[in-house]
Write an enzyme that holds these catalytic residues in place. Structure first.
Site, short mmCIF file in Angstrom:
data_model
loop_
_atom_site.label_atom_id
_atom_site.label_comp_id
_atom_site.label_asym_id
_atom_site.label_seq_id
_atom_site.Cartn_x
_atom_site.Cartn_y
_atom_site.Cartn_z
N GLY A 67 -13.07 -0.24 -7.18
CA GLY A 67 -13.69 0.36 -6.01
C GLY A 67 -12.82 0.22 -4.77
O GLY A 67 -11.69 -0.28 -4.83
N ASP A 68 -13.38 0.68 -3.65
CA ASP A 68 -12.70 0.61 -2.35
C ASP A 68 -13.57 -0.27 -1.45
O ASP A 68 -14.75 0.03 -1.22
CB ASP A 68 -12.58 2.02 -1.77
N PHE A 69 -12.98 -1.35 -0.93
CA PHE A 69 -13.84 -2.29 -0.19
C PHE A 69 -14.30 -1.77 1.15
O PHE A 69 -15.15 -2.39 1.80
CB PHE A 69 -13.20 -3.68 -0.06
N HIS B 184 -5.77 -9.90 7.43
CA HIS B 184 -4.63 -9.74 8.34
C HIS B 184 -4.09 -8.31 8.38
O HIS B 184 -3.41 -7.93 9.33
CB HIS B 184 -3.52 -10.72 7.99
#
Length: 343
Positions: A232-234, A252
């Site tokens: 998935g894509d966070f 960061h």
């Protein structure tokens, strides 16, 4: 023009200035040795200088100086005319070992080294100096083929290995059952935790293209039954739930808004009493001591549109804003620290 002679101080020469100013020479010598796969060659056994130069395809004019410079820098040892790896180089720079950390140095050589030549422009414009500068995408450059993707992921694993071992040892894992590493590459941290604590299970949440490399890495430790891949894509997907969520070298790379969003997503995925572990090259609050953290933040200027390293005080404030009832900071290794937040 007349030059004034300043008062004499403890420093009687410019050595410390020159050591930093010309430090790129030592850096490039090491990066080139990694590029040539010198350390993997020497992992097969000691080699005479001429034989080693021949195996690496080096011209005789510079070969001896190159090899002896690596001796002087502590990466090689020499006795009786033969060269061998230093213990640390043999552990971390032999491509055949699972402790190999050279992947990130390969990336530094091919990408970061030339990009840092544009630091002045980055400081004046605030714009990245990598592939973005010419309309490209950093992840497309790194992930353009399976070999490049695997090399980068294992490089990140090598960079995280020491931190993972410390986290597996110091954090009170006996109080938890599951761990999820968000953006965790091939699963270095969950693997270290699962090997050290047989009751733990979990996995990583990563881009789907990482799955084959993750599965190969996890299988090499026989942990397929305890560690799972979640694709998935966070930023667009909810995170799977876990007792402990790890954000290692993730915050960061993003601006303040994204940092807060990722912490909120981790908070929402945790049960009451769950913990988030955030590790980066966290800068000391007085911004004087963690040289690596400050330089790493400049690297975020070079590499990202809005990323930056941050202080422990920043992290504590973001944790409190998100809703974590308690947070603490613990040192790891190599200029890195871990912020722990408890829901």
């Amino acid at each position: 023009m007349r030059h004034e002679i300043g008062p004499l101080r403890q420093e009687t020469g410019p050595e410390s200035i020159l050591q930093v100013g010309l430090g790129f020479m030592a850096s490039k010598a090491l990066l080139t040795a990694v590029e040539l796969d010198l350390f993997s060659e020497l992992a097969k056994g000691p080699r005479a200088g001429a034989d080693l130069a021949g195996a690496l395809g080096l011209h005789p004019r510079g070969a001896a100086d190159f090899l002896d410079a690596l001796v002087a820098l502590g990466f090689l040892e020499r006795s009786g005319g033969e060269y061998r790896n230093s213990p640390s180089a043999d552990t971390f720079l032999d491509r055949g070992k699972d402790t190999y950390a050279g992947g990130v140095l390969e990336m530094a050589n091919s990408r970061l080294y030339p990009f840092w030549g544009s630091l002045t422009e980055a400081l004046r414009t605030g714009h990245p100096q990598n592939e973005h500068k010419h309309g490209g995408d950093v992840f497309d450059a790194i992930y353009r083929d399976e070999e490049g993707l695997e090399r980068f992921l294992h490089g990140m694993t090598g960079l995280s290995m020491g931190k993972a071992l410390v986290i597996a040892e110091r954090f009170p894992w006996a109080d938890y059952r599951t761990v999820l590493d968000v953006g965790g590459a091939v699963g270095c941290v969950p693997v270290a935790v699962a090997r050290r604590h047989p009751h733990m299970s979990g996995g990583v949440f990563e881009l789907p293209r990482v799955r084959p490399v993750f599965e190969k890495y996890v299988a090499s430790f026989g942990l397929e039954d305890r560690l799972t891949f979640h694709g998935g894509d966070f930023f667009t997907d909810d995170l799977p739930g876990a007792d402990v969520i790890v954000l290692g070298q993730i915050l960061h790379g993003w601006g303040l808004q994204e940092k807060r969003l990722l912490l909120k997503k981790a908070y929402d995925a945790l049960p009451d009493g769950g913990a988030v572990l955030v590790y980066d090259a966290i800068i000391d609050d007085d911004r004087r001591e963690n040289t690596f953290g400050l330089l790493a933040s400049l690297n975020m200027l070079i590499e990202t549109r809005s990323g930056f390293e941050y202080t422990a005080a920043d992290g504590h404030a973001w944790m409190a804003e998100t809703g974590f009832r308690d947070s603490r900071i613990e040192p790891l290794t190599d200029g890195y620290s871990m912020l722990v937040g408890i829901k």
